[in-house]
Design a protein around this motif. Structure first.
Motif, PDB file in Angstrom:
ATOM      1  N   SER A 588       0.887  -1.115   0.013  1.00 32.97           N
ATOM      2  CA  SER A 588      -0.193  -0.076  -0.003  1.00 32.97           C
ATOM      3  C   SER A 588       0.806   1.172  -0.093  1.00 32.97           C
ATOM      4  O   SER A 588       1.802   1.390   0.801  1.00 32.97           O
ATOM      5  N   ASP A 590       0.072   4.355   0.188  1.00 34.47           N
ATOM      6  CA  ASP A 590      -0.454   5.474   1.235  1.00 34.47           C
ATOM      7  C   ASP A 590      -0.084   5.213   2.532  1.00 34.47           C
ATOM      8  O   ASP A 590      -0.597   4.209   3.247  1.00 34.47           O
ATOM      9  N   VAL A 593      -2.648   4.645   5.309  1.00 36.20           N
ATOM     10  CA  VAL A 593      -3.243   3.000   5.299  1.00 36.20           C
ATOM     11  C   VAL A 593      -1.918   2.154   5.948  1.00 36.20           C
ATOM     12  O   VAL A 593      -2.283   1.109   6.724  1.00 36.20           O
ATOM     13  N   ARG A 596      -1.972   2.056   9.799  1.00 37.26           N
ATOM     14  CA  ARG A 596      -3.152   1.591  10.254  1.00 37.26           C
ATOM     15  C   ARG A 596      -2.754   0.050  10.286  1.00 37.26           C
ATOM     16  O   ARG A 596      -3.032  -0.571  11.123  1.00 37.26           O
TER      17      ARG A 596
END
Ligand SMILES: Nc1nc2c(ncn2[C@@H]2O[C@H](COP(=O)(O)OP(=O)(O)OP(=O)(O)O)[C@@H](O)[C@H]2O)c(=O)[nH]1
Ligand SMILES: [Mg+2]
Length: 605
Positions: A588, A590, A593, A596
């Motif tokens: 990912s 980002d 993201v 998290r």
């Protein structure tokens, strides 16, 4: 009827198979006087020549006296063991080469076990006796012990032995012999390898063991004829592994002579020839008499043990360097590969991704390397072992591992392998002051180990492994500890920032290289990923002397290759592969993201 001998040359990697075949070709007088031939002539494809290893098994034929000898050269690297398995059924004898210094190695065991399983009697060639450290007697004992351990029968235990220096072109029955050529080996082949069974008078039965193509006639199947005859222009029935049948005429029949191929009209039982005219001919197919078709057993090779997800490149730099970038193109290419490569599998996974399975990182890596050279662009995820379930028990592949290390590194090797769930089975001090350690280890534990091992042994360690068997799953094994340095911006890397980042770890990129947010640009010196900015220019307060940027001393970045990347990456990372670049990125891109996901993972523990 022609007198024929069919042999395969088998051994651990680098023990001298292809070099030996060179000499057999040369000394049998197969080449024309003016013919110029390269060293290791059978290693004819590009990657084979670059790396000096054999990847695909290939066949050739020589004449010796009134005999024709069909020879199949096989690869020694464990990842290409499927190539050996598929040719063993096509021959009536094997030359087993063993390096007179290294002795019996993991792949020696694997290939000899297969050959013994087919009932073949090995002609053992202790090779490289010219080496200073060679110890032919010890190696000969190792071979004998191995055959006993493999439950060889009495005939097999009576195997003939020759001592050779393939590179220097001689083989002899006793170390004391003075002869300087390969005659003893030629004679041993004629004497000990049985003639092919089967008869030209029976109904035709042939089996395809390699596919090839010809610009003029299309697909070609290289086949071993077990019974009857094959004639150009005649009609035969092609029987596939699934039982389906189709009739076709042989449009072209090709025989082998040295490195050349010659058109022939007819061939008979015992021989190896290439057949054209069947559009959908595949490895393992039987070519049979059309009125009385009796198919041969389909071919079995060991199942793949490692798989990798290949997917369409969806990063910010996608489509800029590759020619074939779509899911359709990748799918087509993979399907084509599976037709010839019976040791590999591929399975569409949805989401423009495919699971590609094979025997090891090198086998999958070579396929990926071939694809990028053909203009493909794609991503690879971290290799995973193929886990199976047997009687409700989760099973994983185990490997037999041999490491040779200087004595002072013995401790660290044992400790690191212990963390990867390896079980030591043997420790042998070698005459040259090194120690040979043998282990049984889950294949999972080997992923990413090579780099660490080379660092730990200051490049002096040697490791070799080959597939053993499936055993009960062993639980978590340790993997990479250092985190990744992840770019937090898109653009071109600036020398000044790279200079500053060097203190944080090992860089993978150079100045001016394209980077993007979420791309891994280095290995952090500490555990845990670190978001960094490789685009930061020089602070304005600095003096602006021209050319200062070049004055900044940059350490040479670590070269990321396809294989080193496959070893290095973790589950949350991907390799981006294009004809021009190999980049590592986070799955990912980002950062929010990623944070998290990292938090969820931590909480789950
Ligand atoms: N000293 C010595 N070196 C040899 C001899 N035979 C082969 N070599 C060297 O060993 C290396 C490997 O030789 P190859 O013939 O490629 O070995 P191979 O078994 O075909 O290797 P793979 O196909 O990759 O498994 C080359 O550098 C050869 O020159 C020998 O008799 N003596
Ligand atoms: Mg070779």
């Amino acid at each position: 009827m022609q007198k024929i001998k069919n042999i395969a040359v088998i051994a651990h990697v680098d023990h001298g198979k292809t070099t030996l075949v060179d000499q057999l070709l040369q000394q049998s007088g197969t080449y024309e006087a003016h013919q110029e031939v390269q060293e290791r002539a059978m290693d004819s494809n590009e990657i084979e020549m670059e790396r000096g290893i054999t990847i695909l098994s290939k066949n050739t034929a020589i004449t010796y006296g009134d005999h024709k000898i069909n020879i199949i050269d096989t690869p020694g690297h464990a990842d290409f063991g499927g190539e050996v398995e598929r040719v063993l059924k096509m021959v009536d004898g094997v030359l087993l080469l063993v390096d007179a210094q290294e002795g019996v190695m993991p792949q020696t065991k694997f290939v000899l076990k297969k050959a013994i399983g087919f009932g073949l009697i090995p002609v053992v060639v202790i090779n490289k006796i010219d080496k200073d450290g060679s110890d032919p007697d010890r190696v000969m004992d190792e071979v004998f012990d191995l055959l006993v351990a493999l439950d060889a029968n009495e005939d097999q235990l009576e195997f003939p032995v020759l001592y050779a220096a393939a590179r220097d072109g001689y083989a002899k029955h006793e170390m004391e012999d003075e002869n300087k050529d390969m005659v003893p080996l030629f004679d041993a082949i004629i004497e000990h390898v049985p003639y092919p069974k089967g008869s030209p008078d029976n109904d035709t039965q042939a089996q395809v063991f390699t596919l090839d193509s010809d610009n003029f006639v299309g697909r070609i199947g290289i086949t071993r004829i077990f019974n009857g005859k094959v004639k150009k222009g005649d009609e035969y029935l092609l029987v596939k592994a699934d039982g389906s049948k189709s009739k076709s005429r042989i449009s072209k029949l090709i025989g082998f002579k040295g490195l050349e191929r010659i058109e022939i009209q007819e061939a008979e039982a015992g021989d190896i020839v290439a057949i054209a005219g069947f559009n959908d001919i595949d490895v393992g197919d039987s070519v049979c008499d059309k009125t009385n078709p009796v198919a041969l057993d389909p071919m079995h090779v060991e199942e793949p043990t490692l798989s990798v997800i290949m997917s369409v490149n969806n990063g910010p730099l996608a489509g800029q360097e590759g020619k074939h970038v779509t899911s359709n193109k990748i799918s087509e290419r993979l399907e084509k590969e599976m037709e010839t490569n019976i040791a590999m599998r591929m399975e569409p996974m949805g989401d423009a991704s495919f699971k590609v399975s094979g025997r090891g990182e090198l086998q999958i890596g070579i396929l990926a390397e071939n694809m990028r050279r053909e203009g493909f662009e794609f991503m690879l995820a971290r290799p995973e072992v193929v886990v199976k379930e047997e009687n409700g028990v989760k099973m994983e592949p185990f490997e037999h591992l041999v490491v040779d290390v200087p004595e002072e590194f013995q401790g660290v090797a044992i400790e690191k392998l212990g963390k990867r769930k390896a079980n030591m089975t043997q420790l042998t001090p070698m005459p040259d002051g090194t120690v040979r350690l043998e282990f049984e280890i889950p294949a999972r534990g080997l992923i990413g180990f090579r780099n660490e091992f080379l660092t730990d042994t200051k490049g002096e360690g040697i490791m070799n492994h080959s597939y053993l068997e499936y055993r009960a799953y062993t639980g978590k094994v340790e993997s990479r500890t250092p985190g990744a340095l992840v770019s937090m911006d898109d653009g071109e890397a600036v020398a000044f920032s790279i200079f500053n980042l060097q203190a944080r770890g090992i860089m993978f990129i150079s100045a001016q290289e394209k980077v993007y947010s979420g791309m891994v640009i280095g290995e952090s010196a500490r555990p845990g990923d670190l978001d960094v900015n490789p685009l930061k220019g020089k602070a304005l307060t600095n003096m602006r002397t021209s050319g200062t940027d070049e004055a900044v001393k940059l350490v040479k970045p670590r070269q990321i290759t396809l294989e080193s990347a496959m070893e290095w990456i973790e589950d949350d990372e991907l390799i981006e592969i294009t004809p021009l670049s190999v980049r590592i990125r986070k799955k990912s891109l980002d950062p929010v993201v990623r944070k998290r996901l990292a938090r969820d993972k931590k909480n789950a523990k």
